[in-house]
Design a protein around this motif. Structure first.
Motif, short mmCIF file in Angstrom:
data_model
loop_
_atom_site.label_atom_id
_atom_site.label_comp_id
_atom_site.label_asym_id
_atom_site.label_seq_id
_atom_site.Cartn_x
_atom_site.Cartn_y
_atom_site.Cartn_z
N LEU A 103 0.91 -1.28 -0.04
CA LEU A 103 -0.08 -0.09 -0.12
C LEU A 103 0.96 1.29 0.09
O LEU A 103 1.62 1.40 0.88
N LEU A 104 0.86 2.20 -1.00
CA LEU A 104 1.33 3.33 -0.90
C LEU A 104 0.16 4.55 -0.71
O LEU A 104 -0.86 4.57 -1.20
N VAL A 105 0.64 5.24 0.46
CA VAL A 105 -0.30 6.45 0.82
C VAL A 105 0.36 7.71 0.05
O VAL A 105 1.47 8.09 0.74
N GLY A 106 -0.37 8.56 -0.39
CA GLY A 106 0.33 9.69 -1.11
C GLY A 106 -0.54 10.81 -1.74
O GLY A 106 -1.71 10.72 -1.23
N HIS A 107 -0.12 11.29 -2.97
CA HIS A 107 -0.65 12.59 -3.34
C HIS A 107 -0.75 12.32 -5.04
O HIS A 107 -0.41 11.43 -5.64
N ASN A 108 -1.89 13.28 -5.33
CA ASN A 108 -2.01 13.43 -6.71
C ASN A 108 -1.13 14.75 -7.16
O ASN A 108 -0.75 15.63 -6.22
N PRO A 109 -0.62 15.01 -8.41
CA PRO A 109 -1.15 14.13 -9.31
C PRO A 109 -0.33 12.98 -9.68
O PRO A 109 -0.84 12.04 -10.49
N GLY A 110 0.64 12.53 -8.78
CA GLY A 110 1.41 11.46 -9.13
C GLY A 110 0.86 10.14 -9.10
O GLY A 110 0.85 9.22 -9.94
N PHE A 111 -0.23 9.94 -8.02
CA PHE A 111 -1.03 8.57 -7.82
C PHE A 111 -1.94 8.29 -8.97
O PHE A 111 -2.16 7.30 -9.69
N GLU A 112 -2.71 9.42 -9.52
CA GLU A 112 -3.83 9.04 -10.60
C GLU A 112 -2.77 8.95 -11.79
O GLU A 112 -3.19 7.95 -12.67
N GLN A 113 -1.77 9.35 -12.23
CA GLN A 113 -0.91 9.31 -13.23
C GLN A 113 -0.42 7.68 -13.17
O GLN A 113 -0.45 7.34 -14.32
N LEU A 114 0.06 7.38 -11.98
CA LEU A 114 0.78 6.06 -11.96
C LEU A 114 -0.41 5.05 -12.24
O LEU A 114 -0.22 4.16 -12.80
N ALA A 115 -1.48 5.18 -11.65
CA ALA A 115 -2.65 4.02 -11.77
C ALA A 115 -2.93 4.03 -13.44
O ALA A 115 -2.87 2.95 -13.90
N ALA A 116 -3.09 5.25 -13.87
CA ALA A 116 -3.47 5.17 -15.48
C ALA A 116 -2.21 4.42 -16.39
O ALA A 116 -2.20 3.52 -17.12
N LEU A 117 -0.84 4.87 -15.76
CA LEU A 117 0.37 4.29 -16.59
C LEU A 117 0.61 2.78 -16.43
O LEU A 117 0.69 2.18 -17.40
N LEU A 118 0.11 2.29 -15.01
CA LEU A 118 0.39 1.04 -14.86
C LEU A 118 -0.76 0.12 -15.51
O LEU A 118 -0.36 -0.75 -15.86
N HIS A 119 -1.76 0.75 -15.73
CA HIS A 119 -3.02 0.01 -16.15
C HIS A 119 -2.99 0.04 -17.69
O HIS A 119 -3.13 -1.08 -18.56
N SER A 120 -2.92 1.20 -18.41
CA SER A 120 -3.10 1.37 -19.79
C SER A 120 -1.79 1.68 -20.51
O SER A 120 -1.78 1.51 -21.71
N GLY A 121 -0.79 1.73 -19.63
CA GLY A 121 0.58 2.34 -20.38
C GLY A 121 0.94 3.69 -20.79
O GLY A 121 1.74 4.20 -21.18
N GLN A 122 -0.25 4.40 -20.54
CA GLN A 122 -0.35 5.77 -20.76
C GLN A 122 -0.75 6.70 -19.60
O GLN A 122 -2.04 6.22 -19.16
N SER A 123 -0.10 7.70 -19.20
CA SER A 123 -0.54 8.36 -17.84
C SER A 123 -1.58 9.57 -18.28
O SER A 123 -2.40 10.21 -17.59
N GLY A 124 -1.65 9.83 -19.64
CA GLY A 124 -2.61 10.96 -20.21
C GLY A 124 -3.91 10.39 -20.35
O GLY A 124 -4.98 11.17 -20.81
N ASP A 125 -4.08 9.02 -20.44
CA ASP A 125 -5.62 8.44 -20.90
C ASP A 125 -6.73 8.86 -20.03
O ASP A 125 -7.92 9.50 -20.56
N TYR A 126 -6.55 8.84 -18.61
CA TYR A 126 -7.74 9.58 -18.08
C TYR A 126 -7.21 9.97 -16.62
O TYR A 126 -5.91 9.56 -16.24
N ARG A 127 -8.07 10.87 -15.89
CA ARG A 127 -7.54 11.44 -14.72
C ARG A 127 -8.75 11.16 -13.62
O ARG A 127 -9.82 11.04 -14.19
N GLY A 128 -8.47 11.21 -12.53
CA GLY A 128 -9.31 11.39 -11.66
C GLY A 128 -9.19 10.28 -10.39
O GLY A 128 -9.46 9.17 -10.51
N MET A 129 -8.36 10.87 -9.43
CA MET A 129 -8.42 9.95 -8.01
C MET A 129 -8.55 10.96 -6.90
O MET A 129 -8.08 11.60 -6.61
N PRO A 130 -10.15 10.92 -6.52
CA PRO A 130 -10.57 11.85 -5.58
C PRO A 130 -9.99 11.68 -4.20
O PRO A 130 -9.23 10.56 -4.13
#
Length: 158
Positions: A103-130
């Protein structure tokens, strides 16, 4: 398969005059969000084996509320998480391959970009981690943490 869980800190109070960003506490709403996040993790059996947490006050308070729900786990403050880029976060997580559920506990924009990058391979695909949002990513046990390697198995927010 191992899991990487990303937890963005819950809502924080705005900085008061002269207060450093790192010292901002959770708001009452944020505390309730963090408690709900802990319950959500516990109810799904997503208790981490290790936690790496940004040293900011709001992330530490978020983690305290989560641990009140899931119980004690190995936890470490990790200064590099504060203001981290997705690359820094990938490198950090990859250094803990021995952990089945990290478990990592942290901040945006790094976390939402990381989730997108790991899942889709691109960090610009979608945004939004409330605030207090959780992304659960499945990663093959022997795989390096790199773009497109993960499966998003759950995404939750209060």
């Amino acid at each position: 398969m191992r899991e990487l869980i990303l937890l963005r800190h819950a809502h924080a109070e705005p900085a008061s005059t002269g207060q450093a960003d790192i010292d901002r506490p959770l708001s009452p709403e944020g505390l309730a969000e963090a408690e709900a996040a802990g319950r959500w993790l516990r109810e799904r059996g997503l208790v981490p084996d290790r936690v790496l947490c940004s040293p900011s006050r709001r992330t530490r308070e978020t983690l305290e509320a989560v641990l009140a729900a899931v119980g004690y786990v190995d936890q470490r403050l990790e200064p590099s998480i504060f203001d981290a880029t997705p690359g820094t976060l990938m490198e950090l997580a990859d250094g803990h391959r021995d952990v089945e559920r990290l478990l990592l506990v942290g901040h945006n924009p790094g976390f939402e970009q990381l989730a997108a990058l790991l899942h889709s391979g691109q960090s610009g695909d979608y945004r939004g981690m409330p605030p207090a949002g959780i992304a659960v990513l499945g990663i093959p046990a022997d795989a390096a943490i790199e773009p497109g390697v993960a499966t998003l198995s759950a995404f939750w927010w209060p």
